[in-house]
Design an enzyme around this catalytic site. Sequence first.
Site, PDB file in Angstrom:
ATOM      1  N   LYS A  21       0.826  -1.214   0.000  1.00 51.67           N
ATOM      2  CA  LYS A  21       0.000   0.000   0.000  1.00 51.67           C
ATOM      3  C   LYS A  21       0.853   1.254   0.000  1.00 51.67           C
ATOM      4  O   LYS A  21       0.602   2.188  -0.754  1.00 51.67           O
ATOM      5  CB  LYS A  21      -0.901   0.064   1.249  1.00 51.67           C
ATOM      6  CG  LYS A  21      -1.909  -1.028   1.378  1.00 51.67           C
ATOM      7  CD  LYS A  21      -2.864  -0.749   2.545  1.00 51.67           C
ATOM      8  CE  LYS A  21      -2.209  -0.723   3.909  1.00 51.67           C
ATOM      9  NZ  LYS A  21      -1.686  -2.030   4.354  1.00 51.67           N
ATOM     10  N   ARG A  73      -9.426   1.209   8.933  1.00 45.44           N
ATOM     11  CA  ARG A  73      -9.066  -0.191   9.152  1.00 45.44           C
ATOM     12  C   ARG A  73     -10.182  -0.928   9.867  1.00 45.44           C
ATOM     13  O   ARG A  73     -10.008  -2.074  10.239  1.00 45.44           O
ATOM     14  CB  ARG A  73      -7.822  -0.239  10.044  1.00 45.44           C
ATOM     15  CG  ARG A  73      -6.539  -0.622   9.317  1.00 45.44           C
ATOM     16  CD  ARG A  73      -5.469  -0.578  10.374  1.00 45.44           C
ATOM     17  NE  ARG A  73      -4.273  -1.294  10.111  1.00 45.44           N
ATOM     18  CZ  ARG A  73      -3.197  -0.778   9.550  1.00 45.44           C
ATOM     19  NH1 ARG A  73      -3.215   0.437   9.082  1.00 45.44           N
ATOM     20  NH2 ARG A  73      -2.103  -1.497   9.457  1.00 45.44           N
ATOM     21  N   ARG A 131      11.308  -7.660   6.166  1.00 44.54           N
ATOM     22  CA  ARG A 131      11.319  -6.206   6.017  1.00 44.54           C
ATOM     23  C   ARG A 131      12.362  -5.518   6.886  1.00 44.54           C
ATOM     24  O   ARG A 131      12.559  -5.867   8.034  1.00 44.54           O
ATOM     25  CB  ARG A 131       9.943  -5.660   6.413  1.00 44.54           C
ATOM     26  CG  ARG A 131       9.124  -5.523   5.219  1.00 44.54           C
ATOM     27  CD  ARG A 131       7.920  -4.726   5.184  1.00 44.54           C
ATOM     28  NE  ARG A 131       7.188  -4.275   6.319  1.00 44.54           N
ATOM     29  CZ  ARG A 131       5.989  -3.716   6.174  1.00 44.54           C
ATOM     30  NH1 ARG A 131       5.454  -3.561   4.986  1.00 44.54           N
ATOM     31  NH2 ARG A 131       5.336  -3.304   7.211  1.00 44.54           N
ATOM     32  N   ARG A 165      11.238  -3.528  12.412  1.00 45.80           N
ATOM     33  CA  ARG A 165      10.269  -2.851  13.280  1.00 45.80           C
ATOM     34  C   ARG A 165       9.714  -3.840  14.296  1.00 45.80           C
ATOM     35  O   ARG A 165       9.532  -5.009  13.986  1.00 45.80           O
ATOM     36  CB  ARG A 165       9.099  -2.328  12.423  1.00 45.80           C
ATOM     37  CG  ARG A 165       9.226  -0.873  12.107  1.00 45.80           C
ATOM     38  CD  ARG A 165       8.290  -0.415  11.017  1.00 45.80           C
ATOM     39  NE  ARG A 165       6.951  -0.996  11.034  1.00 45.80           N
ATOM     40  CZ  ARG A 165       6.044  -0.769  10.087  1.00 45.80           C
ATOM     41  NH1 ARG A 165       6.334   0.028   9.078  1.00 45.80           N
ATOM     42  NH2 ARG A 165       4.858  -1.313  10.143  1.00 45.80           N
ATOM     43  N   ARG A 188      -1.246  -9.272  13.227  1.00 50.33           N
ATOM     44  CA  ARG A 188      -1.705  -8.191  12.342  1.00 50.33           C
ATOM     45  C   ARG A 188      -2.551  -8.747  11.201  1.00 50.33           C
ATOM     46  O   ARG A 188      -3.550  -8.145  10.811  1.00 50.33           O
ATOM     47  CB  ARG A 188      -0.502  -7.428  11.765  1.00 50.33           C
ATOM     48  CG  ARG A 188       0.168  -6.534  12.799  1.00 50.33           C
ATOM     49  CD  ARG A 188       1.521  -6.066  12.333  1.00 50.33           C
ATOM     50  NE  ARG A 188       1.458  -5.113  11.259  1.00 50.33           N
ATOM     51  CZ  ARG A 188       2.458  -4.852  10.423  1.00 50.33           C
ATOM     52  NH1 ARG A 188       3.604  -5.503  10.542  1.00 50.33           N
ATOM     53  NH2 ARG A 188       2.325  -3.973   9.480  1.00 50.33           N
TER      54      ARG A 188
HETATM   55  P1  AMP Z   1       0.898   0.217   9.266  1.00 55.36           P
HETATM   56  O1  AMP Z   1       2.219   0.857   9.092  1.00 55.36           O
HETATM   57  O2  AMP Z   1      -0.195   0.887   8.468  1.00 55.36           O
HETATM   58  O3  AMP Z   1       0.914  -1.275   9.075  1.00 55.36           O
HETATM   59  O4  AMP Z   1       0.474   0.457  10.808  1.00 55.36           O
HETATM   60  C1  AMP Z   1       1.259  -0.019  11.874  1.00 55.36           C
HETATM   61  C2  AMP Z   1       0.405  -0.152  13.137  1.00 55.36           C
HETATM   62  O5  AMP Z   1      -0.180   1.113  13.495  1.00 55.36           O
HETATM   63  C3  AMP Z   1      -0.800  -1.091  13.016  1.00 55.36           C
HETATM   64  O6  AMP Z   1      -0.443  -2.454  13.209  1.00 55.36           O
HETATM   65  C4  AMP Z   1      -1.719  -0.558  14.114  1.00 55.36           C
HETATM   66  O7  AMP Z   1      -1.276  -0.954  15.404  1.00 55.36           O
HETATM   67  C5  AMP Z   1      -1.497   0.941  14.002  1.00 55.36           C
HETATM   68  N1  AMP Z   1      -2.449   1.564  13.041  1.00 55.36           N
HETATM   69  C6  AMP Z   1      -2.170   2.125  11.834  1.00 55.36           C
HETATM   70  N2  AMP Z   1      -3.290   2.589  11.240  1.00 55.36           N
HETATM   71  C7  AMP Z   1      -4.314   2.303  12.088  1.00 55.36           C
HETATM   72  C8  AMP Z   1      -5.723   2.508  12.041  1.00 55.36           C
HETATM   73  N3  AMP Z   1      -6.327   3.089  10.998  1.00 55.36           N
HETATM   74  N4  AMP Z   1      -6.458   2.085  13.110  1.00 55.36           N
HETATM   75  C9  AMP Z   1      -5.893   1.512  14.182  1.00 55.36           C
HETATM   76  N5  AMP Z   1      -4.568   1.268  14.281  1.00 55.36           N
HETATM   77  C10 AMP Z   1      -3.774   1.668  13.260  1.00 55.36           C
END
Ligand code: AMP
Length: 217
Positions: free
Chosen positions: A13, A88, A127, A160, A171
Site C-alpha cells: 500500500k 481499518r 522487512r 520494526r 496483524r
Molecule cells: P501500518 O504501518 O499501516 O501497518 O500500521 C502499523 C500499526 O499502526 C498497526 O499495526 C496498528 O497498530 C497501528 N495503526 C495504523 N493505522 C491504524 C488505524 N487506521 N487504526 C488503528 N490502528 C492503526
Amino acid sequence: MKLIMLGPPGAGKGTQAQMLVERLRIPQVSTGDLLRAAVREGTELGRQAKSFMDQGRLVPDEVVIGMIRERLARPDCQGGFVLDGFPRAVAQAQALDRMLAETGRRLDAVLSIEVPEGELLRRLTGRLSCPACGAMFHKDSKPPRKSGLCDNCGSRLITRDDDREETIRKRLSVYAEQTEPLKPYYRNQGLLKPISGSGTPVEIGRAIREALGIKDV
Ligand code: AMP
C-alpha cells in the site's frame, strides 16, 4: 482525487500510495507513519499507541479518527489525498464518511490490493526499515546497497517491533477480522476496485492507473 488504499499489511500500500503521490500531486496520509512519528517524538498519544502497535493490535478508533480529522483539514488535502492504512475498521470508515460529508467531499475510489497470505508472510518477515527517514527495504527483494544501512540517509536499518513473526500473524488476523469487512462496505457504495497485488510494484502501479482511468504517458 480522494482515494483509499486498502489491503493487508505487506500488500505494498505504501509503495503504491507513493507512486500516486508523484503522479497526482496529492499527499499520502498514512496513519501508521503518523503514529510512528508520535512514538518517536514521545508524545502522550505516541506512548498510548505504542503498546497496541507492538502487539499488532489496532490503536483505538477515537485516536486515529482524531488524527485523520486534523490531517484532512489541512490545506494540502483540499485538492485530494490518498489514505494509506486508514480506515481499518467499519467504525473508522463511517467516521470518515461523516467527516467528508461535513465538508461536501466524497471519495472517488477504494483500491483493494489482493495478495495471498503465504506471500504476505514471506514479504513481511524480511522487512528492514530506516528509523530515521522511514525508507523500507527487504532482505530478498529490495536489499540496501550497503548491508544493514539505509540507501537514502545511511542510518542503521532495523526490523520494526511490529514486523516480528508473532506480531505479523496477529496483524494478519486483525486485518481479516476487522478490516476485510470494509470490502463489502465500499462495494455497496460502488467504490471498490480490486487490484491483484502479486506482480512487481511497476505492474501493480499500472493496474491501479488503469482502474482509475489515468493515462500512462
Ligand atoms: P501500518 O504501518 O499501516 O501497518 O500500521 C502499523 C500499526 O499502526 C498497526 O499495526 C496498528 O497498530 C497501528 N495503526 C495504523 N493505522 C491504524 C488505524 N487506521 N487504526 C488503528 N490502528 C492503526
